[in-house]
Design a protein around this motif. Structure first.
Motif, PDB file in Angstrom:
ATOM      1  N   ILE A   1      24.649  25.262  34.193  1.00 10.69           N
ATOM      2  CA  ILE A   1      24.679  25.913  35.505  1.00 10.69           C
ATOM      3  C   ILE A   1      25.469  27.210  35.441  1.00 10.69           C
ATOM      4  N   SER A   2      26.634  27.171  34.773  1.00 14.30           N
ATOM      5  CA  SER A   2      27.469  28.368  34.692  1.00 14.30           C
ATOM      6  C   SER A   2      26.803  29.464  33.884  1.00 14.30           C
ATOM      7  N   ASN A   3      25.998  29.088  32.882  1.00 10.20           N
ATOM      8  CA  ASN A   3      25.267  30.106  32.133  1.00 10.20           C
ATOM      9  C   ASN A   3      24.244  30.809  33.013  1.00 10.20           C
ATOM     10  N   THR A   4      23.733  30.083  34.000  1.00 14.44           N
ATOM     11  CA  THR A   4      22.768  30.674  34.926  1.00 14.44           C
ATOM     12  C   THR A   4      23.468  31.404  36.063  1.00 14.44           C
ATOM     13  N   ASN A   5      24.530  30.789  36.572  1.00 16.77           N
ATOM     14  CA  ASN A   5      25.265  31.376  37.681  1.00 16.77           C
ATOM     15  C   ASN A   5      26.737  31.057  37.504  1.00 16.77           C
ATOM     16  N   ALA A   6      27.489  32.016  36.994  1.00 20.10           N
ATOM     17  CA  ALA A   6      28.900  31.787  36.686  1.00 20.10           C
ATOM     18  C   ALA A   6      29.745  31.570  37.931  1.00 20.10           C
ATOM     19  N   LEU A   7      29.241  31.936  39.111  1.00 27.91           N
ATOM     20  CA  LEU A   7      30.002  31.774  40.343  1.00 27.91           C
ATOM     21  C   LEU A   7      29.624  30.507  41.089  1.00 27.91           C
ATOM     22  N   SER A   8      28.981  29.568  40.395  1.00 34.00           N
ATOM     23  CA  SER A   8      28.550  28.339  41.058  1.00 34.00           C
ATOM     24  C   SER A   8      29.728  27.529  41.577  1.00 34.00           C
ATOM     25  N   GLY A   9      30.913  27.721  40.996  1.00 30.99           N
ATOM     26  CA  GLY A   9      32.082  26.962  41.454  1.00 30.99           C
ATOM     27  C   GLY A   9      32.826  27.606  42.603  1.00 30.99           C
ATOM     28  N   ILE A  10      32.293  28.706  43.156  1.00 29.45           N
ATOM     29  CA  ILE A  10      32.970  29.426  44.233  1.00 29.45           C
ATOM     30  C   ILE A  10      32.100  29.420  45.479  1.00 29.45           C
ATOM     31  N   ASP A  11      32.692  29.044  46.605  1.00 34.96           N
ATOM     32  CA  ASP A  11      31.996  29.124  47.880  1.00 34.96           C
ATOM     33  C   ASP A  11      32.227  30.509  48.490  1.00 34.96           C
ATOM     34  N   GLY A  12      31.154  31.167  48.875  1.00 38.19           N
ATOM     35  CA  GLY A  12      31.280  32.496  49.463  1.00 38.19           C
ATOM     36  C   GLY A  12      31.284  33.584  48.410  1.00 38.19           C
ATOM     37  N   ASP A  13      31.545  34.807  48.864  1.00 37.05           N
ATOM     38  CA  ASP A  13      31.515  35.965  47.972  1.00 37.05           C
ATOM     39  C   ASP A  13      32.870  36.201  47.324  1.00 37.05           C
ATOM     40  N   VAL A  14      32.844  37.005  46.268  1.00 38.34           N
ATOM     41  CA  VAL A  14      34.053  37.408  45.552  1.00 38.34           C
ATOM     42  C   VAL A  14      34.365  38.856  45.919  1.00 38.34           C
ATOM     43  N   THR A  15      35.613  39.118  46.244  1.00 40.24           N
ATOM     44  CA  THR A  15      36.024  40.468  46.625  1.00 40.24           C
ATOM     45  C   THR A  15      36.835  41.095  45.501  1.00 40.24           C
ATOM     46  N   VAL A  16      36.428  42.301  45.104  1.00 44.75           N
ATOM     47  CA  VAL A  16      37.168  43.082  44.114  1.00 44.75           C
ATOM     48  C   VAL A  16      37.795  44.258  44.852  1.00 44.75           C
ATOM     49  N   THR A  17      39.114  44.367  44.797  1.00 44.76           N
ATOM     50  CA  THR A  17      39.816  45.411  45.544  1.00 44.76           C
ATOM     51  C   THR A  17      40.619  46.289  44.597  1.00 44.76           C
ATOM     52  N   LEU A  18      40.376  47.590  44.683  1.00 40.86           N
ATOM     53  CA  LEU A  18      41.165  48.566  43.933  1.00 40.86           C
ATOM     54  C   LEU A  18      42.209  49.147  44.875  1.00 40.86           C
ATOM     55  N   TYR A  19      43.463  48.824  44.614  1.00 38.93           N
ATOM     56  CA  TYR A  19      44.568  49.396  45.375  1.00 38.93           C
ATOM     57  C   TYR A  19      45.096  50.600  44.608  1.00 38.93           C
ATOM     58  N   ARG A  20      44.968  51.797  45.193  1.00 37.57           N
ATOM     59  CA  ARG A  20      45.517  53.008  44.554  1.00 37.57           C
ATOM     60  C   ARG A  20      45.926  53.976  45.638  1.00 37.57           C
ATOM     61  N   SER A  21      47.190  54.353  45.557  1.00 36.79           N
ATOM     62  CA  SER A  21      47.725  55.332  46.501  1.00 36.79           C
ATOM     63  C   SER A  21      47.232  56.716  46.092  1.00 36.79           C
ATOM     64  N   LYS A  22      46.547  57.398  47.001  1.00 34.14           N
ATOM     65  CA  LYS A  22      45.922  58.683  46.660  1.00 34.14           C
ATOM     66  C   LYS A  22      46.947  59.767  46.351  1.00 34.14           C
ATOM     67  N   LYS A  23      48.190  59.611  46.833  1.00 36.09           N
ATOM     68  CA  LYS A  23      49.218  60.607  46.539  1.00 36.09           C
ATOM     69  C   LYS A  23      49.542  60.678  45.054  1.00 36.09           C
ATOM     70  N   LEU A  24      49.181  59.597  44.300  1.00 35.71           N
ATOM     71  CA  LEU A  24      49.449  59.611  42.859  1.00 35.71           C
ATOM     72  C   LEU A  24      48.609  60.656  42.140  1.00 35.71           C
ATOM     73  N   ALA A  25      47.546  61.132  42.787  1.00 30.35           N
ATOM     74  CA  ALA A  25      46.713  62.172  42.170  1.00 30.35           C
ATOM     75  C   ALA A  25      47.489  63.465  41.979  1.00 30.35           C
ATOM     76  N   ASP A  26      48.589  63.676  42.720  1.00 30.36           N
ATOM     77  CA  ASP A  26      49.376  64.912  42.604  1.00 30.36           C
ATOM     78  C   ASP A  26      50.206  64.967  41.335  1.00 30.36           C
ATOM     79  N   PHE A  27      50.294  63.840  40.608  1.00 34.50           N
ATOM     80  CA  PHE A  27      51.169  63.788  39.446  1.00 34.50           C
ATOM     81  C   PHE A  27      50.433  64.019  38.128  1.00 34.50           C
ATOM     82  N   GLY A  28      49.165  64.350  38.185  1.00 34.80           N
ATOM     83  CA  GLY A  28      48.425  64.637  36.961  1.00 34.80           C
ATOM     84  C   GLY A  28      48.347  63.465  36.007  1.00 34.80           C
ATOM     85  N   ILE A  29      48.216  62.271  36.540  1.00 36.28           N
ATOM     86  CA  ILE A  29      48.136  61.065  35.702  1.00 36.28           C
ATOM     87  C   ILE A  29      46.774  61.030  35.015  1.00 36.28           C
TER      88      ILE A  29
END
Length: 719
Positions: A191-219
C-alpha cells in the motif's frame, strides 16, 4: 378401545375447523419434532455458510486478527487480491499452517469491507504451478515421515499479493508463528509503495518560514530559495498524489521565538540602524495534524559570507520527511567512526542484526564528524562505541532528540580486548561522552557488569555444569509483559550487560520510564578487577547486596537539552557551521551595512516527544548471541524495539503471537523431586483412586435401590 374412541371423538370434534389449526396441532404434536429438527439444522447451516464466527480463548489472541491489521485492511482503497499457492495434504505440522492461512485470510477479508479477496489454487494442476513460478513462488523442501522412514517432500507454501500495479510475495511459509505480522507487513508495504500517505488522514502541509528582511543581508541562496522550494515541492507532491499543500510565510518578528519553541526552526537575530535587536525565522516544516517534521534548511556562516544550507538536497530531504511523518520511514541512521560494531561484518560485527531487519528497515551508516543527521531519519542507532564523541557530535545527537527523534543506544561498560601474547582479556572502562547526555536526561549507565545466578548454563563431561553468570537468562517474569516490545517473550539471553539507573528520569514530570527487562533478585555487579570466566566467577558469599538490575529501559517524553547553547566549532574548520556568526559577519560587506547576524538554532527543550531505548550491551546484536535469520526471543525483542521506535509499535504484538510462555518455576531441590515422581507415579495413583471411588459409589447405589424396593430380596444385580 378407549384410545380408538378418543381418536374418533377428536376427528368428530375437528370436523369443519380450518386446515391451519390442523397444522398448528401437528407442530404441537411430538410427531412433528423430527421434521422440525431437520428444518432447523438446514437453516442453521445456511446461516453458518455465510457467517464466520469463532471464539479465540488463547491468552494472546493468537488466532484472531489484531486491531492494527483490521485498521490496515480498512485503509485499502483499491482491490487487493491474494493468491494462495499451498500444496494440499501436507504432513504435520505443515498441515496446520495451511489451515491457519485460510482462517486468518477469512478474517482479513471480513475486515476489509469487500476490498480484499483471496483465492486458493490447487497445486496439483500444472498450470497453477506455472502461475506460481511467474509470481516468484518456488517449492520448499519439507520433512515427512512415511512408511516408517523420514524423507523429504517438495511443496508449495506461498502467497502473492496484487494491489494496483504492485506485486509482493510471501514464500516458504513453513510456520504459522508471526504469520499475521508477515501478512500485515506485506500489505502495508504494497500500500505504501502505491500511496505513501495512506497512514495520514487529510492533507499534508509544507510551510516555508522565511523572514523577507533577511534578503537585505546578501545571504547566498536566499533569493533563489522560494523558487527552489516550489520546484522541489512540485516534484514531491506529484509522488504523493497531490495531497500536499505549500505555504510561504513571512512571520512577524514577535513570532520568531514561538516558532522556534514549537518547531525548533532557526531564529536569526540582527541589530537594526537604531541599535535595537530584530528577529527573523528560517525553516521548512512538514505537518499533518499534530505531527510534524523539520526539513534540514537553515542559514550557516561561511568564512566570508552567509549561505542557506540544505537547498541542494531539498527534494530528497522533503521526500524522506513526508515518509517519516506517515510512519513509513525505513531509514535508520547507524553511527560509525567510534569503534561501533560493523554492519558489514557478520562474524564479529552487527551483520546479523542488519540482516534481521533488512525487509523493513535499512541501516545507513552516518559519520557525525562530517555529516548532519538526515531530516527523514526517525531513529539514530549507536551500537557499541569504544571511543569518545566530540562536543559537536554529541550536540547533533542531543538536538536530534530535542526535535522529536528517537535514540537506540547499545552501550558496553567495558572494552574487552584480548592480549595476543598472554591470551588474557583486558577490560578497559569506556567513556564516550554519551554518559553526559544520559545523565542530563536522568539516566546513568554504570561502569559495571551485571552477573546473575539465573544464567545460561552448559553441561560438560570434564567440569560438570558450567554457570555463565555474565550471561543472564531472562524468563518471562523478568520481561515486561505489558509493553509491546517485550510482551509474550521469555528465555532471553543477555551477554555481558551493564547496569542502568533511571531513578532521576522517573522523577521527571515530562519523562516516562518503562523497564522492559531486568535481571533476577540474585544478581550482583562486577566493577573492579574484572575477570569473566565460568571457572573463576562465583556468587558472593554475602547475599545481602544482591538485587535486580535494569537491563533494558525505555524513556519517552520531552527532554531538556544537555547543552546551554551550541558548542563552538573547532578553529580552522572553514566549512563548519557556526552558532554565533558575529566574526564572519564582520567580514561580510552586505552584513556590515545592516549589522551582524546571529543565526543560532539551539533547541533547549523537546519540541515534540521522543524516545530513548537504552540497552547496556552491544553483544546481543553480534553473532555470539544473534544468529542469521534468527527467530529467537532476543531477535524478536530487537525487531520489536526497532518497530516501536519507528512508530510501528502495533506490529510487535503480531510478531509475538503464540509465543507466550507458561513456565513452571521451581525454587529448591525437594520440589524438583516431588514434581518428578508425582508425574511418574502420582497421576496414575490418582486415576486408580478415582476408579475405585466410582466402583464403590455404583455398588452403594445398587444396594440403596434394592433396599428401597425389596429389602427382603438378598440377590445382587451385577449389571
Amino acid at each position: 378401545m378407549a384410545d380408538i374412541a378418543k381418536t374418533d371423538s377428536n376427528i368428530e370434534e375437528n370436523k369443519g375447523k380450518p386446515a391451519g389449526n390442523a397444522f398448528l396441532r401437528w407442530l404441537k404434536n411430538p410427531a412433528g419434532d423430527t421434521a422440525l429438527f431437520i428444518i432447523a439444522v438446514v437453516l442453521l447451516n445456511l446461516v453458518a455458510s455465510r457467517a464466520f464466527l469463532r471464539w479465540d480463548l488463547t491468552k494472546t489472541k493468537s488466532y484472531s486478527l489484531s486491531a492494527a491489521s483490521k485498521e490496515l485492511v480498512r485503509s485499502v482503497e483499491e482491490p487487493l487480491d491474494i493468491k494462495v499457492f499451498f500444496s494440499r495434504n501436507l504432513p504435520a505440522p505443515y498441515s496446520t499452517v495451511y489451515q491457519y492461512v485460510t482462517d486468518i485470510l477469512s478474517e482479513y477479508k471480513g475486515a476489509s469491507r469487500g476490498k480484499l479477496t483471496y483465492e486458493l489454487y490447487d497445486m496439483e494442476d500444472s498450470e497453477n504451478q506455472s502461475l506460481a513460478r511467474k509470481y516468484g513462488i518456488s517449492q520448499v523442501q519439507i520433512q515427512e515421515f512415511a512408511q516408517n522412514e523420514f524423507g523429504f517432500k517438495s511443496a508449495y507454501m506461498g502467497m502473492a499479493f496484487s494491489y494496483a500495479d504492485q506485486i509482493e510475495k510471501l514464500d516458504g511459509l513453513t510456520d504459522s508463528d508471526g504469520l499475521e505480522y508477515k501478512i500485515s507487513q506485506t500489505i502495508g508495504k504494497i500500500i505504501s509503495n502505491t500511496n505513501a500517505l495512506s497512514g495520514i488522514d487529510g492533507d499534508v502541509t509544507v510551510t516555508l518560514y522565511r523572514s523577507k528582511k533577511l534578503a537585505d543581508f546578501g545571504i547566498s541562496g536566499f533569493d533563489e530559495m522560494d523558487k527552489m522550494v516550489q520546484d522541489a515541492f512540485g516534484k514531491v507532491n506529484a509522488k504523493f498524489q497531490n495531497r500536499m499543500t505549500l505555504r510561504m510565510e513571512d512571520p512577524a518578528p514577535e513570532e520568531a521565538e514561538s516558532l522556534s519553541e514549537r518547531y525548533g526552526i532557526q531564529t536569526v537575530e540582527w541589530r537594526d540602524d537604531k541599535g535595537g535587536t530584530e528577529r527573523g525565522s528560517l525553516g521548512l516544516v512538514v505537518e499533518a495534524g499534530d505531527k510534524f517534521r523539520v526539513v534540514p534548511l537553515q542559514m550557516v556562516s561561511m568564512i566570508f559570507a552567509y549561505a542557506v544550507n540544505g537547498l541542494d538536497d531539498l527534494e530528497e530531504n522533503l521526500t524522506d520527511s513526508v515518509k517519516a511523518l506517515a510512519s513509513k520511514s525505513a531509514k535508520i541512521a547507524y553511527v560509525t567512526n567510534h569503534g561501533e560494531l560493523a554492519l558489514a561484518d557478520a562474524q564479529n560485527g552487527a551483520g546479523n542484526f542488519a540482516e534481521l531487519i533488512k525487509d523493513s528497515y535499512s541501516l545507513e551508516e552516518l559519520d557525525l564528524s562530517t555529516k548532519d543527521i538526515p531530516g527523514g531519519v526517525q531513529t539514530l542507532m549507536i551500537n557499541g562505541p569504544k571511543t569518545a564523541f566530540t562536543e559537536t557530535e554529541l550536540y547533533k545527537v542531543d538536538q536530534f532528540l530535542m526535535r522529536g527523534g528517537n535514540l537506540m543506544l547499545l552501550l558496553d561498560p567495558f572494552d574487552a580486548q584480548s592480549n595476543p601474547y598472554t591470551g588474557e582479556t583486558n577490560y578497559e572502562k569506556i567513556e564516550t561522552g554519551l554518559e553526559k547526555l544520559l545523565e542530563k536526561y536522568g539516566v546513568k549507565a554504570e561502569s559495571a557488569y551485571v552477573l546473575d545466578e539465573e544464567c545460561y548454563t552448559q553441561p560438560t563431561q570434564q567440569y560438570g555444569k558450567l554457570n555463565f553468570y555474565y550471561a543472564p537468562l531472562l524468563s518471562d517474569k523478568r520481561l515486561n509483559q505489558k509493553n509491546p516490545v517485550s510482551a509474550n517473550l521469555g528465555n532471553v539471553i543477555f551477554l555481558m550487560p551493564g547496569a542502568i539507573d533511571t531513578s532521576e528520569a522517573a522523577a521527571k514530570a515530562d519523562e516516562k520510564v518503562t523497564v522492559l527487562a531486568s535481571s533476577s533478585a540474585k544478581s550482583w555487579t562486577m566493577a573492579d578487577n574484572v575477570m569473566l570466566s565460568p571457572f573463576t566467577v562465583t556468587p558472593p558469599a554475602d547475599k545481602s547486596g544482591m538485587k535486580s538490575y535494569d537491563l533494558v529501559v525505555l524513556i519517552e517524553g520531552k527532554f531538556e537539552s544537555a547543552f546551554a547553547k551550541k558548542p563552538e566549532e573547532p578553529a580552522g574548520d572553514a566549512g563548519a557551521e557556526a552558532g554565533d556568526a558575529d566574526g564572519a559577519a564582520a567580514s561580510s560587506p552586505a552584513a556590515a551595512s545592516s549589522g551582524s547576524l546571529s543565526g543560532e538554532n539551539h533547541t533547549p527543550k523537546s519540541t515534540q516527544e521522543g524516545k530513548i531505548l537504552l540497552i547496556p550491551t552491544s553483544y546481543i546484536t553480534s553473532s555470539q548471541i544473534l544468529e542469521a535469520n534468527s527467530s529467537s526471543a532476543i531477535a524478536k525483542l530487537l525487531e520489536n524495539a526497532v518497530d516501536y521506535l519507528n512508530g510501528n509499535g502495533d506490529l510487535c504484538a503480531m510478531r509475538t503471537k503464540g509465543l507466550s510462555l507458561s513456565s513452571l518455576y521451581v525454587y529448591n531441590g525437594p520440589l524438583v523431586t516431588f514434581a518428578k515422581y508425582f508425574n511418574i507415579i502420582g497421576l496414575a495413583v490418582i486415576v486408580a483412586l478415582i476408579g475405585i471411588l466410582a466402583l464403590l459409589s455404583r455398588s452403594a447405589h445398587r444396594k440403596e435401590i434394592r433396599l428401597r424396593y425389596d429389602a427382603d430380596d438378598e440377590r445382587e444385580v451385577s449389571k
